[in-house]
Design an enzyme around this catalytic site. Structure first.
Site, PDB file in Angstrom:
ATOM      1  N   ARG A  50       1.177   1.797  -5.921  1.00  0.00           N
ATOM      2  CA  ARG A  50       1.365   0.838  -4.826  1.00  0.00           C
ATOM      3  C   ARG A  50       0.054   0.186  -4.385  1.00  0.00           C
ATOM      4  NH1 ARG A  50       6.270   1.268  -2.305  1.00  0.00           N
ATOM      5  NH2 ARG A  50       5.420   0.285  -0.446  1.00  0.00           N
ATOM      6  N   ASN A  86       1.103   0.189   5.977  1.00  0.00           N
ATOM      7  CA  ASN A  86       1.482  -0.643   4.832  1.00  0.00           C
ATOM      8  C   ASN A  86       2.189  -1.857   5.396  1.00  0.00           C
ATOM      9  OD1 ASN A  86       2.547  -1.689   2.415  1.00  0.00           O
ATOM     10  ND2 ASN A  86       4.344  -0.366   2.536  1.00  0.00           N
ATOM     11  N   GLY A  87       1.703  -3.053   5.059  1.00  0.00           N
ATOM     12  CA  GLY A  87       2.333  -4.267   5.576  1.00  0.00           C
ATOM     13  C   GLY A  87       1.287  -5.243   6.060  1.00  0.00           C
ATOM     14  N   LYS A 103      -3.227  -6.869 -19.059  1.00  0.00           N
ATOM     15  CA  LYS A 103      -2.790  -7.441 -17.777  1.00  0.00           C
ATOM     16  C   LYS A 103      -3.731  -8.552 -17.329  1.00  0.00           C
ATOM     17  CE  LYS A 103      -0.240  -7.786 -14.096  1.00  0.00           C
ATOM     18  NZ  LYS A 103       0.969  -8.607 -14.292  1.00  0.00           N
ATOM     19  N   HIS A 117      12.689 -36.387 -30.079  1.00  0.00           N
ATOM     20  CA  HIS A 117      11.466 -36.878 -30.713  1.00  0.00           C
ATOM     21  C   HIS A 117      10.945 -35.878 -31.743  1.00  0.00           C
ATOM     22  CE1 HIS A 117      11.256 -40.354 -28.086  1.00  0.00           C
ATOM     23  NE2 HIS A 117      11.620 -39.532 -27.096  1.00  0.00           N
ATOM     24  N   GLU A 169       8.196 -21.122 -18.531  1.00  0.00           N
ATOM     25  CA  GLU A 169       8.045 -19.733 -18.083  1.00  0.00           C
ATOM     26  C   GLU A 169       9.067 -18.826 -18.776  1.00  0.00           C
ATOM     27  OE1 GLU A 169       5.974 -17.965 -16.809  1.00  0.00           O
ATOM     28  OE2 GLU A 169       6.909 -16.314 -15.749  1.00  0.00           O
ATOM     29  N   LYS A 207       8.021 -15.671 -21.139  1.00  0.00           N
ATOM     30  CA  LYS A 207       8.487 -14.299 -20.880  1.00  0.00           C
ATOM     31  C   LYS A 207       9.134 -13.726 -22.134  1.00  0.00           C
ATOM     32  CE  LYS A 207       6.726 -13.463 -17.967  1.00  0.00           C
ATOM     33  NZ  LYS A 207       6.024 -14.178 -16.903  1.00  0.00           N
ATOM     34  N   GLU A 210       6.477 -12.980 -24.908  1.00  0.00           N
ATOM     35  CA  GLU A 210       5.482 -11.921 -24.716  1.00  0.00           C
ATOM     36  C   GLU A 210       6.074 -10.515 -24.687  1.00  0.00           C
ATOM     37  OE1 GLU A 210       4.535 -12.609 -19.956  1.00  0.00           O
ATOM     38  OE2 GLU A 210       3.002 -11.692 -21.175  1.00  0.00           O
ATOM     39  N   TRP A 226      -3.974  -1.556  -1.145  1.00  0.00           N
ATOM     40  CA  TRP A 226      -4.003  -2.800  -1.909  1.00  0.00           C
ATOM     41  C   TRP A 226      -4.358  -3.845  -0.874  1.00  0.00           C
ATOM     42  CZ3 TRP A 226      -3.993  -4.009  -6.875  1.00  0.00           C
ATOM     43  CH2 TRP A 226      -3.769  -5.343  -7.237  1.00  0.00           C
ATOM     44  N   CYS A 275       0.878  -1.172   0.000  1.00  0.00           N
ATOM     45  CA  CYS A 275       0.000   0.000   0.000  1.00  0.00           C
ATOM     46  C   CYS A 275       0.911   1.217   0.000  1.00  0.00           C
ATOM     47  CB  CYS A 275      -0.838   0.062   1.267  1.00  0.00           C
ATOM     48  SG  CYS A 275      -1.872  -1.383   1.520  1.00  0.00           S
TER      49      CYS A 275
HETATM   50  O1  M6R Z   1      -4.265 -13.125 -13.629  1.00  0.00           O
HETATM   51  P1  M6R Z   1      -3.896 -14.519 -14.010  1.00  0.00           P
HETATM   52  O2  M6R Z   1      -2.821 -15.101 -13.149  1.00  0.00           O
HETATM   53  O3  M6R Z   1      -5.098 -15.433 -14.055  1.00  0.00           O
HETATM   54  O4  M6R Z   1      -3.324 -14.414 -15.465  1.00  0.00           O
HETATM   55  C1  M6R Z   1      -2.946 -15.543 -16.176  1.00  0.00           C
HETATM   56  C2  M6R Z   1      -2.200 -15.166 -17.425  1.00  0.00           C
HETATM   57  O5  M6R Z   1      -2.978 -14.358 -18.242  1.00  0.00           O
HETATM   58  C3  M6R Z   1      -0.883 -14.449 -17.105  1.00  0.00           C
HETATM   59  O6  M6R Z   1      -0.071 -15.200 -16.254  1.00  0.00           O
HETATM   60  C4  M6R Z   1      -0.113 -14.151 -18.404  1.00  0.00           C
HETATM   61  O7  M6R Z   1       0.305 -15.350 -18.985  1.00  0.00           O
HETATM   62  C5  M6R Z   1       1.060 -13.211 -18.116  1.00  0.00           C
HETATM   63  N1  M6R Z   1       1.037 -12.110 -19.031  1.00  0.00           N
HETATM   64  C6  M6R Z   1       2.384 -13.888 -18.225  1.00  0.00           C
HETATM   65  O8  M6R Z   1       3.445 -13.024 -17.986  1.00  0.00           O
END
Ligand code: M6R
Length: 606
Positions: free
Chosen positions: A27, A100-101, A601, A502, A479, A483, A486, A74, A2
């Site tokens: 925040r 905050n915490g 997001k 394979h 992962e 990253k 994207e 938050w 927060c």
């Molecule tokens: O909010 P969520 O964790 O449900 O989101 C899932 C995915 O949309 C999210 O992890 C997405 O793959 C990210 N942009 C990855 O960096």
């Protein structure tokens, strides 16, 4: 996470307090509030962004005040609403507190205070601080705060004001940031330097255990025993814009640097007597007892965190973990029976496919345990029990610190399920011990940043990448590839290392690098032989391995080492490396990693 602000001085208008608070909106932004002493002692707080607060205060923005505190929230304890918004007050409405915490022992304190007749109005952990200060107040605010903070366990940065004390804010810090400075007739404190820069660039960063008395023309710092401390003044040469990102160029970078803190926040209050502890699961332990199968649904990075959980629980118990991407699960026969447990993982708690999967599973009688970052999100509300990540807001589109927080909660949950079902042993003890010590090691991993940037420079112009790993390292490979895709728009694919021959090995040549995730674990030599096969196809190789393993040098010169840990915990230890590698390539290519093209997001539509 927060944001808190405190201001004391002459000629201050409420507008100043709101402007200062707006600098901290990154925040947290589910509710906001202020408390101030001017002609009257007033508190105003509202659910929603700071603009909602500002609108509500429209007629008062020019009102003068002498001392004021403000908060942008938050949520961690209690859904975002007007009542749970800060500041919180004592019974007599003379004391106001922003925080905050997380106060770990707030339940015990609340019970104690309720027995003493205190009446609580919110569900927050913070409100206990206001009542504790009230309990201790005998005319000296510093003295009361000193006594109160001695009773708090957990993490906090707080600012406290009292109706009868028009010239002072008392603040305290343990585990959450707090910085203060004196401008021209204004004393100001905040969660970061951004709000201070309008008034001064000479600031003091409070240390853990510090309690500060702030006035318009100076401050004193004490330790919790009331002994005066000297603190150094730093000159901060930041402009206001840069400071919002803590001096970092992008939120994604800042959020990666917050990985260790996110881990701490996810663990706080969840280990008791050397055992995993989830207050939230109190009534659900029975359901987890005797479970022979657990279902998991999630998407993207959250899915990869779930995959780590599958490896973890299946390696340590006889319980089957069936994990499915939510967009697939929701359209299949669910194979769920009454009383089954479904774990839904989602940072946002708003991912449409995950929500629909949960609704389908509920219809068939499943109990939903969700792992969520956003308190009050739809998934939180629709679940039987929510385990919060407590990672604070994540602004960058790429999930970074929340992946770390998801993993932390899932490891703890896995260990809890082991304990409940009679699988607790020396190895479980060792894993928990190593998990608790991990934040410091993650700091060490982050110190590799310059080396990772150098490697990113070397590899930034390749058009394809092959990430490989076995066992626990396979989710890390997935992962890493996600990253990279994207935020850099470079094609990257991830395979279980054993699958290379394979088919995918046909892709490899001098223009197709392999990123091998190969810590010192039980599968190390298997992965090593796959990497050697890749090398014989002339593929450049980057290795992510364990410190001290000299045999990695036989493979390549491009090695990133992480400290040794239990083999199940390497996904956590290695997460910052794959995040930084992708981040630096994006930055070096001049791309904005915070706002990758075509992505949002949270994915609230199918
Ligand atoms: O909010 P969520 O964790 O449900 O989101 C899932 C995915 O949309 C999210 O992890 C997405 O793959 C990210 N942009 C990855 O960096």
């Amino acid at each position: 996470m927060c944001g808190i602000v405190g201001m004391v001085g002459e000629n201050l208008k409420l507008e100043d307090l709101v402007i200062s608070l707006q600098k901290l909106e990154y925040r947290g932004y589910d509710s906001a509030g202020i408390a101030y002493l001017g002609d009257n002692f007033g508190v105003y707080k509202k659910k929603g962004r700071i603009d909602v607060l500002r609108n509500g205060l429209k007629q008062k923005l020019n009102d003068r005040f002498f001392v004021g505190i403000a908060h942008t929230r938050w949520a961690t304890h209690g859904e975002p609403n007007d009542i749970n918004a800060h500041p919180h007050m004592d019974c007599k409405e003379e004391i106001a507190v922003v925080h905050n915490g997380i106060i770990e022992n707030y339940r015990e304190i609340r019970e104690f205070l309720e027995q003493r007749g205190h009446i609580f109005s919110s569900e927050t952990d913070t409100e206990v601080i206001a009542h504790l200060v009230e309990e201790e107040f005998e005319g000296d605010l510093l003295d009361a705060v000193l006594k109160a903070v001695k009773k708090l366990k957990g993490a906090y940065a707080i600012a406290v004001v009292h109706k009868s004390v028009p010239d002072t804010i008392v603040a305290a810090r343990k585990g959450s940031p707090l910085v203060a400075g004196i401008g021209n007739g204004v004393g100001i404190l905040a969660s970061d330097v951004t709000p201070l820069l309008r008034f001064t660039k000479d600031v003091v960063f409070l240390e853990d255990g510090d309690v500060m008395v702030l006035r318009k023309d100076g401050f004193e710092v004490y330790n919790t025993d009331g002994v005066k401390q000297q603190r150094k003044i730093y000159h901060v040469d930041w402009d206001e814009k840069a400071a919002e990102k803590g001096g970092y160029k992008y939120f994604m970078y800042k959020e990666i640097m917050e990985d260790p803190q996110a881990l701490v926040n996810a663990l706080v209050g969840r280990v008791k007597n050397d055992r995993p502890f989830f207050e939230e699961l109190e009534y659900y332990e029975e359901l987890l007892k005797g479970a022979d199968r657990i279902r998991v649904v999630s998407c993207g990075t959250s899915y990869y965190a779930g995959l780590v959980f599958k490896y973890f629980l299946e390696n340590h118990t006889d319980i089957d973990v069936e994990i499915e991407v939510s967009s697939e699960f929701r359209y299949k026969r669910p194979h769920i029976k009454e009383g089954d447990i479904l774990i839904a993982i989602s940072q946002s708690g708003e991912t449409a496919d995950t929500l629909e999967s949960v609704r389908l599973a509920k219809k068939h009688g499943a109990k939903i345990v969700s792992i969520v970052n956003v308190v009050g999100s739809t998934l939180d509300r629709e679940s039987d029990v929510t385990l919060f990540m407590n990672a604070g807001p994540e602004i960058g589109v790429a999930a970074t610190k929340t992946y770390v927080a998801e993993l932390a909660v899932l490891y703890l949950l896995g260990l809890k399920i082991m304990e409940i079902n009679g699988y607790w042993d020396r190895e479980a003890e060792d894993i928990l011990d190593k998990l608790v010590r991990m934040p410091e090691l993650l700091e060490n991993v982050l110190r590799k940043d310059p080396q990772i940037r150098e490697l990113s420079e070397k590899y930034k112009n390749y058009r394809n990448f092959m990430y490989i790993g076995r066992g626990y390292s396979y989710p890390t490979a997935l992962e890493g590839a996600l990253k990279l895709k994207e935020i850099t728009y470079i094609h990257a694919t991830a395979y279980q290392a054993g699958e290379l021959k394979h088919g995918p090995i046909a892709l490899l040549d001098v223009d197709f690098p392999v990123f091998a995730v190969m810590p010192d674990d039980s599968l190390f030599f298997k992965t090593k032989s796959n990497v050697i096969e890749s090398k014989s196809r002339n593929a450049p190789v980057i290795v992510l391995g364990t410190e001290g393993n000299r045999s990695l040098e036989e493979i390549t010169g491009d090695i990133i080492h992480v400290p040794p840990t239990h083999e199940s915990l390497y996904p956590l230890m290695m997460a910052p490396v794959v995040q930084l590698f992708a981040y630096h390539i994006a930055d070096l290519k001049g791309l904005d990693p915070d706002k990758p093209r075509n992505l949002a997001k949270s994915v609230t539509v199918e």
